[in-house]
Design a protein around this motif. Structure first.
Motif, PDB file in Angstrom:
ATOM      1  N   CYS A 159    -135.435 -27.552 115.447  1.00  0.00           N
ATOM      2  CA  CYS A 159    -136.995 -27.352 114.792  1.00  0.00           C
ATOM      3  C   CYS A 159    -136.682 -26.699 113.379  1.00  0.00           C
ATOM      4  CB  CYS A 159    -137.780 -26.673 115.223  1.00  0.00           C
ATOM      5  SG  CYS A 159    -138.454 -27.629 116.832  1.00  0.00           S
ATOM      6  N   GLU A 160    -135.891 -25.520 113.483  1.00  0.00           N
ATOM      7  CA  GLU A 160    -135.497 -24.648 112.320  1.00  0.00           C
ATOM      8  C   GLU A 160    -134.650 -25.422 111.055  1.00  0.00           C
ATOM      9  OE1 GLU A 160    -137.550 -22.088 111.842  1.00  0.00           O
ATOM     10  OE2 GLU A 160    -136.595 -20.922 110.428  1.00  0.00           O
ATOM     11  N   LEU A 161    -133.479 -25.961 111.746  1.00  0.00           N
ATOM     12  CA  LEU A 161    -132.792 -26.780 111.029  1.00  0.00           C
ATOM     13  C   LEU A 161    -133.312 -27.635 110.240  1.00  0.00           C
ATOM     14  CD1 LEU A 161    -129.506 -26.268 113.193  1.00  0.00           C
ATOM     15  CD2 LEU A 161    -129.842 -25.275 111.068  1.00  0.00           C
ATOM     16  N   GLU A 162    -134.253 -28.480 110.922  1.00  0.00           N
ATOM     17  CA  GLU A 162    -134.936 -29.820 110.065  1.00  0.00           C
ATOM     18  C   GLU A 162    -135.519 -29.223 108.823  1.00  0.00           C
ATOM     19  OE1 GLU A 162    -136.771 -31.681 113.266  1.00  0.00           O
ATOM     20  OE2 GLU A 162    -135.150 -32.880 113.761  1.00  0.00           O
ATOM     21  N   LYS A 163    -136.231 -28.259 108.948  1.00  0.00           N
ATOM     22  CA  LYS A 163    -136.875 -27.692 107.757  1.00  0.00           C
ATOM     23  C   LYS A 163    -135.773 -27.038 106.506  1.00  0.00           C
ATOM     24  CE  LYS A 163    -139.966 -25.014 110.572  1.00  0.00           C
ATOM     25  NZ  LYS A 163    -140.522 -23.543 110.825  1.00  0.00           N
ATOM     26  N   PRO A 207    -128.450 -16.358 109.131  1.00  0.00           N
ATOM     27  CA  PRO A 207    -128.745 -15.005 108.692  1.00  0.00           C
ATOM     28  C   PRO A 207    -128.498 -13.995 109.614  1.00  0.00           C
ATOM     29  CG  PRO A 207    -130.600 -16.764 108.155  1.00  0.00           C
ATOM     30  CD  PRO A 207    -129.288 -17.414 109.007  1.00  0.00           C
ATOM     31  N   GLY A 208    -128.049 -12.870 109.387  1.00  0.00           N
ATOM     32  CA  GLY A 208    -127.841 -11.708 110.124  1.00  0.00           C
ATOM     33  C   GLY A 208    -126.656 -11.854 111.183  1.00  0.00           C
ATOM     34  N   TRP A 209    -125.887 -12.905 110.752  1.00  0.00           N
ATOM     35  CA  TRP A 209    -124.766 -13.205 111.703  1.00  0.00           C
ATOM     36  C   TRP A 209    -125.023 -13.452 113.035  1.00  0.00           C
ATOM     37  CZ3 TRP A 209    -124.004  -9.345 108.041  1.00  0.00           C
ATOM     38  CH2 TRP A 209    -123.268  -9.770 106.812  1.00  0.00           C
ATOM     39  N   GLN A 210    -126.163 -14.252 113.278  1.00  0.00           N
ATOM     40  CA  GLN A 210    -126.868 -14.601 114.407  1.00  0.00           C
ATOM     41  C   GLN A 210    -126.637 -15.998 114.893  1.00  0.00           C
ATOM     42  OE1 GLN A 210    -128.308 -12.320 116.401  1.00  0.00           O
ATOM     43  NE2 GLN A 210    -127.885 -10.677 114.978  1.00  0.00           N
ATOM     44  N   ALA A 211    -125.728 -16.261 115.954  1.00  0.00           N
ATOM     45  CA  ALA A 211    -125.296 -17.557 116.432  1.00  0.00           C
ATOM     46  C   ALA A 211    -125.699 -17.459 117.849  1.00  0.00           C
ATOM     47  CB  ALA A 211    -124.096 -17.942 115.987  1.00  0.00           C
ATOM     48  N   GLY A 212    -125.642 -18.713 118.588  1.00  0.00           N
ATOM     49  CA  GLY A 212    -125.680 -18.822 119.817  1.00  0.00           C
ATOM     50  C   GLY A 212    -125.342 -20.356 120.341  1.00  0.00           C
ATOM     51  N   LEU A 264    -133.687 -20.750 102.425  1.00  0.00           N
ATOM     52  CA  LEU A 264    -134.381 -21.932 101.714  1.00  0.00           C
ATOM     53  C   LEU A 264    -136.105 -21.873 102.008  1.00  0.00           C
ATOM     54  CD1 LEU A 264    -132.099 -24.752 102.184  1.00  0.00           C
ATOM     55  CD2 LEU A 264    -132.091 -23.396  99.890  1.00  0.00           C
ATOM     56  N   GLY A 265    -136.170 -20.970 102.759  1.00  0.00           N
ATOM     57  CA  GLY A 265    -137.792 -21.031 103.276  1.00  0.00           C
ATOM     58  C   GLY A 265    -138.724 -20.047 102.509  1.00  0.00           C
ATOM     59  N   PRO A 266    -139.497 -19.340 103.113  1.00  0.00           N
ATOM     60  CA  PRO A 266    -140.302 -18.285 102.561  1.00  0.00           C
ATOM     61  C   PRO A 266    -139.768 -17.007 102.476  1.00  0.00           C
ATOM     62  CG  PRO A 266    -141.188 -18.784 104.829  1.00  0.00           C
ATOM     63  CD  PRO A 266    -140.083 -19.889 104.528  1.00  0.00           C
ATOM     64  N   ASP A 309    -136.247 -19.310 107.336  1.00  0.00           N
ATOM     65  CA  ASP A 309    -136.871 -18.039 107.326  1.00  0.00           C
ATOM     66  C   ASP A 309    -135.790 -16.938 107.803  1.00  0.00           C
ATOM     67  OD1 ASP A 309    -138.161 -16.016 108.023  1.00  0.00           O
ATOM     68  OD2 ASP A 309    -139.989 -16.960 108.606  1.00  0.00           O
ATOM     69  N   HIS A 310    -135.449 -16.441 106.903  1.00  0.00           N
ATOM     70  CA  HIS A 310    -134.410 -15.296 107.236  1.00  0.00           C
ATOM     71  C   HIS A 310    -134.759 -14.309 108.273  1.00  0.00           C
ATOM     72  CE1 HIS A 310    -131.319 -12.282 106.411  1.00  0.00           C
ATOM     73  NE2 HIS A 310    -130.542 -13.167 105.894  1.00  0.00           N
ATOM     74  N   ILE A 311    -135.635 -13.667 108.235  1.00  0.00           N
ATOM     75  CA  ILE A 311    -136.222 -12.894 109.154  1.00  0.00           C
ATOM     76  C   ILE A 311    -136.414 -13.455 110.546  1.00  0.00           C
ATOM     77  CG2 ILE A 311    -137.986 -10.943 109.883  1.00  0.00           C
ATOM     78  CD1 ILE A 311    -136.652 -10.314 107.074  1.00  0.00           C
TER      79      ILE A 311
END
Ligand SMILES: [Zn+2]
Length: 301
Positions: free
Chosen positions: A130-134, A153-158, A41-43, A112-114
């Protein structure tokens, strides 16, 4: 018994929204196939992906192998570098609402996917929030409500991203690669949000395998389907919605002939959550997959 497939469509770039997604949405609608679109949803900073040439050895090979430049286009490849990044979520508000009105799930695929791809697996909950609020701000602007699901994005979770998402009370997230839906257990505590991992390899990965070409892609994918369990398949608007659309079309035709049941991820989640005690609690670890550069978050029993 025929196979069940849940279709998840990641949309990473501006071009994926303007070009690949409309083609996929109208085709799936005509075939009455339910699907979930997960949209960044971002840039559109996808130009920064070029910098990965220097960090991931597999990237250059993959760019060549899948003719990434012809798929993503010159404008996308340089977006966020030479050209200013274009906002994705706010530029296509009416389009998103139309797809949802047609019955598709439309949910966030990060902001921001990247950035998410490169960093999110190591974020703590505060940084992730912070990112999720955006993400939530843009989503509210589009739909007037909060997201009900999320695909990383990119199957990145933690631990950080999932702790932060737990407070959102999502129906489910689909952030990892694995074999079956689970509740993530991290550092001894089990999180509340159901994770539905992608079970099948993606076509951009498979095309980097020896012996796989656009001519046998459908057949080889067919062999990987599991009849006795839920198959979760991720495709990309920029890939199966453009250059590989004929192959996707062929796969769907074959699925119709063979009686595949296409299932809708939110319904899958609702059904599973009727009996939460039957859902396994699994851990995760970063792992590498054949044909994919770098590592992804993998389910670990
Ligand atoms: Zn993506």
């Amino acid at each position: 018994m025929s196979a069940r497939i849940a279709l998840k469509i990641d949309v990473d770039t501006y071009r994926g929204i303007s070009d690949g997604t409309p083609r996929l949405a109208s085709f799936l609608l005509s075939q009455k196939i339910p699907a979930s679109f997960f949209i960044s949803l971002g840039p559109d900073n996808s130009g920064w992906a070029v910098t990965r040439l220097f960090r991931h050895s597999g990237f250059l090979k993959k760019m060549k192998r899948t003719s990434a430049l012809s798929i993503y286009g010159f404008r996308t490849a340089l977006s966020g570098t030479l050209f200013p990044a274009r906002p994705m979520g706010t530029s296509f508000r009416d389009q998103f609402r139309e797809w949802r009105d047609q019955g598709f799930e439309v949910s966030p695929h990060g902001y921001d996917h990247i950035l998410w791809h490169d960093q999110a697996a190591t974020w703590n909950a505060q940084r992730a929030m912070c990112e999720l609020e955006k993400v939530r701000d843009v989503y509210r602007h589009i739909f007037g409500e909060d997201p009900r699901s999320f695909a990383a994005p990119g199957w990145q979770a933690g631990e950080g991203t999932w702790q932060a998402m737990d407070s959102w009370k999502l129906l489910y997230h689909s952030d990892s690669r694995g074999t079956r839906p689970f509740f993530p257990t991290l550092n001894g505590s089990t999180l509340k949000t159901l994770e539905i991992p992608t079970t099948l390899p993606t076509w951009d990965e498979m095309l980097a395998w020896d012996g796989i070409t656009r001519h046998n892609l459908v057949e080889e994918t067919w062999k990987l389907l599991k009849k006795d369990q839920l198959n979760v398949w991720t495709i990309h608007a920029e890939f199966e919605g453009t250059v590989y659309f004929p192959q996707f079309h062929e796969f769907v035709e074959r699925a119709a002939r063979e009686g595949v049941e296409w299932v809708y991820l939110p319904k899958v989640a609702q059904t599973i959550l009727k009996n939460p005690e039957r859902v396994p609690c699994d851990t995760i670890k970063q792992g590498s997959l054949p044909g994919r550069a770098g590592t992804v978050t993998c389910q670990h029993g």
